[in-house]
Design a protein around this motif. Structure first.
Motif, PDB file in Angstrom:
ATOM      1  N   MET A  22       0.883  -1.344   0.045  1.00 51.67           N
ATOM      2  CA  MET A  22      -0.169   0.020   0.034  1.00 51.67           C
ATOM      3  C   MET A  22       0.859   1.401   0.094  1.00 51.67           C
ATOM      4  N   PHE A  23       0.558   2.548  -0.833  1.00 53.39           N
ATOM      5  CA  PHE A  23       0.968   3.600  -0.901  1.00 53.39           C
ATOM      6  C   PHE A  23       0.025   4.644   0.009  1.00 53.39           C
ATOM      7  N   ASP A  24       0.438   5.663   0.216  1.00 50.80           N
ATOM      8  CA  ASP A  24      -0.038   6.621   1.102  1.00 50.80           C
ATOM      9  C   ASP A  24      -1.164   7.535   0.388  1.00 50.80           C
ATOM     10  N   ASN A  25      -1.378   7.247  -1.075  1.00 51.65           N
ATOM     11  CA  ASN A  25      -2.353   7.850  -1.655  1.00 51.65           C
ATOM     12  C   ASN A  25      -3.524   6.707  -1.869  1.00 51.65           C
ATOM     13  N   ASN A  47       2.943  -3.282   6.293  1.00 53.28           N
ATOM     14  CA  ASN A  47       3.490  -2.554   5.015  1.00 53.28           C
ATOM     15  C   ASN A  47       4.961  -2.774   5.093  1.00 53.28           C
ATOM     16  N   ALA A  48       5.650  -2.576   6.124  1.00 48.33           N
ATOM     17  CA  ALA A  48       6.947  -2.751   6.260  1.00 48.33           C
ATOM     18  C   ALA A  48       7.592  -4.284   5.776  1.00 48.33           C
ATOM     19  N   GLU A  49       6.728  -5.061   6.602  1.00 44.18           N
ATOM     20  CA  GLU A  49       7.047  -6.616   6.277  1.00 44.18           C
ATOM     21  C   GLU A  49       6.973  -6.645   4.771  1.00 44.18           C
ATOM     22  N   MET A  85      12.479  -4.387  15.871  1.00 42.39           N
ATOM     23  CA  MET A  85      12.347  -4.299  17.288  1.00 42.39           C
ATOM     24  C   MET A  85      11.301  -5.597  17.807  1.00 42.39           C
ATOM     25  N   LYS A  86      11.849  -6.209  18.577  1.00 46.69           N
ATOM     26  CA  LYS A  86      11.172  -7.617  19.026  1.00 46.69           C
ATOM     27  C   LYS A  86       9.932  -7.233  19.580  1.00 46.69           C
ATOM     28  N   ASP A  87       9.568  -6.241  20.128  1.00 46.22           N
ATOM     29  CA  ASP A  87       8.230  -5.909  20.687  1.00 46.22           C
ATOM     30  C   ASP A  87       7.323  -5.835  19.553  1.00 46.22           C
ATOM     31  N   GLY A  88       7.564  -5.595  18.177  1.00 48.88           N
ATOM     32  CA  GLY A  88       6.745  -5.834  17.233  1.00 48.88           C
ATOM     33  C   GLY A  88       6.171  -4.315  16.703  1.00 48.88           C
ATOM     34  N   ASN A  89       6.605  -3.303  17.411  1.00 48.63           N
ATOM     35  CA  ASN A  89       6.008  -2.169  17.219  1.00 48.63           C
ATOM     36  C   ASN A  89       6.922  -1.207  16.073  1.00 48.63           C
ATOM     37  N   TYR A  90       8.105  -2.004  15.708  1.00 49.71           N
ATOM     38  CA  TYR A  90       8.980  -1.259  14.653  1.00 49.71           C
ATOM     39  C   TYR A  90       9.469  -2.413  13.661  1.00 49.71           C
ATOM     40  N   LYS A  91       9.275  -2.129  12.291  1.00 52.20           N
ATOM     41  CA  LYS A  91      10.088  -2.856  11.482  1.00 52.20           C
ATOM     42  C   LYS A  91      10.356  -2.189  10.130  1.00 52.20           C
ATOM     43  N   SER A  92      11.496  -2.203   9.709  1.00 57.56           N
ATOM     44  CA  SER A  92      12.074  -1.661   8.474  1.00 57.56           C
ATOM     45  C   SER A  92      12.735  -2.509   7.555  1.00 57.56           C
ATOM     46  N   TYR A  93      12.462  -2.672   6.520  1.00 58.10           N
ATOM     47  CA  TYR A  93      13.077  -3.173   5.413  1.00 58.10           C
ATOM     48  C   TYR A  93      13.605  -2.623   4.295  1.00 58.10           C
TER      49      TYR A  93
END
Length: 224
Positions: free
Chosen positions: A47-50, A75-77, A192-200
């Motif tokens: 998904m994109f922000d538009n 979406n990061a995943e 982050m292992k708490d699941g609140n942040y992922k970036s690829y």
């Protein structure tokens, strides 16, 4: 956008005038052998922000020209599937010649010890200092795993990985091979292992001059 001329990059062009792409990722190597197929291979919708969604590399590249992907953990995943699209997009901007490549044994170690984490955005950048700004010095308690083309560091709170997907050597002025400009395409996993942040994301790494012991620096691609 993708360059149509890159689909026939090696036809009628001297090798010295071509960008040399040495792939270490099997997925990227396969994609560069048949760009037309790679551009339209279905992927999980991103998904994109538009409100639009990309479902292959061609749609992803077209949407990126005007809109960033939507910011969410899911979406990061999904964006991890599109890292190969970033590499294709970057490489196909100019005529290229792609070959498989084996990295030097110390390549991943160099990223662990000498990549300046202050030079690009990540979850680690705000924690860097003048003395601690590499993976080795910043995540000193982490478990480190390295292969010939990747390094992974895991702590109790997070997981950070760098995978070298390709080494690019750009043509030099006047065909002087000794002054070719080199950069690495590196895929970054930042969780982050708490699941609140992922970036690829895709990182363009610039090695220091071979004669120096300087640091590697990076910039995200594409910039958004």
């Amino acid at each position: 956008m993708f360059s149509g001329s890159a689909l026939h990059a090696s036809e009628g062009t001297g090798e010295s005038a071509l960008t040399q792409v040495r792939t270490t990722s099997p997925e990227l190597a396969t994609a560069l052998q048949d760009l037309k197929t790679a551009l339209h291979t279905p992927k999980t919708p991103l998904m994109f922000d538009n409100g639009a969604a990309a479902s292959n590399c061609a749609e992803y590249s077209n949407l990126l020209t005007a809109h960033p992907p939507e910011e969410s953990v899911r979406n990061a995943e999904i964006r991890a599937e599109y890292l190969v699209c970033d590499a294709i997009r970057l490489i196909s901007n100019e005529p290229f010649l792609a070959k498989r490549h084996t990295l030097p044994a110390n390549a991943a170690k160099a990223l662990l010890e000498r990549l300046d984490l202050r030079s690009f955005p990540s979850s680690l950048r705000n924690r860097t200092t003048d003395r601690s700004h590499t993976l080795k010095t910043l995540l000193v308690s982490g478990t480190v795993k390295t292969t010939q083309n990747s390094v992974e560091v895991e702590t109790d709170e997070q997981f950070f990985s760098l995978q070298i997907a390709a080494v690019i050597s750009h043509p030099a002025l006047a065909g002087n091979l000794k002054t070719r400009r080199s950069e690495w395409i590196v895929w970054v996993g930042d969780e982050m292992k708490d699941g609140n942040y992922k970036s690829y994301r895709t990182l363009i790494v610039r090695p220091p001059t071979p004669s120096s012991r300087g640091q590697y620096t990076g910039s995200m691609y594409p910039t958004e």
